[in-house]
Design a protein around this motif. Sequence first.
Motif, PDB file in Angstrom:
ATOM      1  N   SER A 128       0.815  -1.214   0.000  1.00 58.40           N
ATOM      2  CA  SER A 128       0.000   0.000   0.000  1.00 58.40           C
ATOM      3  C   SER A 128       0.850   1.267   0.000  1.00 58.40           C
ATOM      4  CB  SER A 128      -0.930   0.007   1.215  1.00 58.40           C
ATOM      5  OG  SER A 128      -0.182  -0.058   2.426  1.00 58.40           O
ATOM      6  N   HIS A 129       2.131   1.138   0.392  1.00 59.82           N
ATOM      7  CA  HIS A 129       3.022   2.298   0.412  1.00 59.82           C
ATOM      8  C   HIS A 129       3.793   2.472  -0.897  1.00 59.82           C
ATOM      9  CE1 HIS A 129       2.061   2.711   4.555  1.00 59.82           C
ATOM     10  NE2 HIS A 129       2.728   1.646   4.952  1.00 59.82           N
ATOM     11  N   LEU A 130       3.591   1.575  -1.844  1.00 55.81           N
ATOM     12  CA  LEU A 130       4.350   1.644  -3.092  1.00 55.81           C
ATOM     13  C   LEU A 130       4.152   2.963  -3.836  1.00 55.81           C
ATOM     14  CD1 LEU A 130       6.270   0.273  -5.051  1.00 55.81           C
ATOM     15  CD2 LEU A 130       4.306  -0.867  -6.115  1.00 55.81           C
ATOM     16  N   PRO A 131       2.939   3.518  -3.925  1.00 56.47           N
ATOM     17  CA  PRO A 131       2.802   4.807  -4.620  1.00 56.47           C
ATOM     18  C   PRO A 131       3.663   5.910  -4.011  1.00 56.47           C
ATOM     19  CG  PRO A 131       0.655   3.770  -4.381  1.00 56.47           C
ATOM     20  CD  PRO A 131       1.615   2.954  -3.567  1.00 56.47           C
ATOM     21  N   ARG A 132       3.845   5.886  -2.696  1.00 57.04           N
ATOM     22  CA  ARG A 132       4.681   6.898  -2.046  1.00 57.04           C
ATOM     23  C   ARG A 132       6.155   6.684  -2.355  1.00 57.04           C
ATOM     24  NH1 ARG A 132       3.434   6.669   4.150  1.00 57.04           N
ATOM     25  NH2 ARG A 132       5.166   8.151   4.103  1.00 57.04           N
ATOM     26  N   ALA A 133       6.547   5.427  -2.500  1.00 59.42           N
ATOM     27  CA  ALA A 133       7.959   5.106  -2.698  1.00 59.42           C
ATOM     28  C   ALA A 133       8.361   5.061  -4.163  1.00 59.42           C
ATOM     29  CB  ALA A 133       8.277   3.758  -2.044  1.00 59.42           C
TER      30      ALA A 133
END
Length: 243
Positions: A128-133
């Motif tokens: 779920s944090h992939l878009p931020r990273a």
Amino acid sequence: MSRTPPYSDNALAVAITQSHSWRGVLRTLGFSATSGSTIRAVRQRADALHLDHSHFTGQRRWTDEELAAAVQASDSWAQVADALGLRGGSWQATLRAHAIRLSLDIGHLQSREPAAGMPVPVSGPALSHLPRAGSMLAAAWFSLCGYDVSWPLEPCRYDLLVVADKPMRIQVKTGTVRANNSWVAWLSSTGTVRRIYDPDEIDYFFVIDGSLDHYLIPVAIVGGFHVIHLSAYVQYRLPHLKG
């Protein structure tokens, strides 16, 4: 012939009683508090009169002999500080400087107490944090390839500017949803109305899927598309880092 100080011994005694530092004493006596020579003269006079100034803050409260004994009997700077009755973690630099001045053997002292170590995050990385990273992962990939990477200083349609033979405007996208056995990536920008990217605005899409595979897809190949299935673009998948 010694000069008579421009203050009485009684005034000096009162100033010391009312102050918490030698600078405070100077201010009470009407002197500039920044004069080092005046501080030395006032302190010498106070010592000659045996005036007690042990209540002053910021003074060294141990003797060289006490420091030497504490260093010899301790295994760490924390133990040295404790032996001298010091509290807090700000004393190490001061104690070490005095120990070096005295040529004391400090090789056996640990710089700090052994660290317990940082606990491993309970949750760990999440898709779920992939878009931020995404932008950082893309920048890391290009940097590992030896390219110069920069971020635009002002809002624009591309996320990264990569300099190879010529500058490349990179828009980073991520795909964290699967459909029909393929990772899906949205290429259009979000907003009140989704907007596609024009070839005049960017040069490539850098896409990262949920398996952390990377794709570098020319915008001309997917021009006009809002969403793509990455299984149809395996020829644009980038190689993994090899050790």
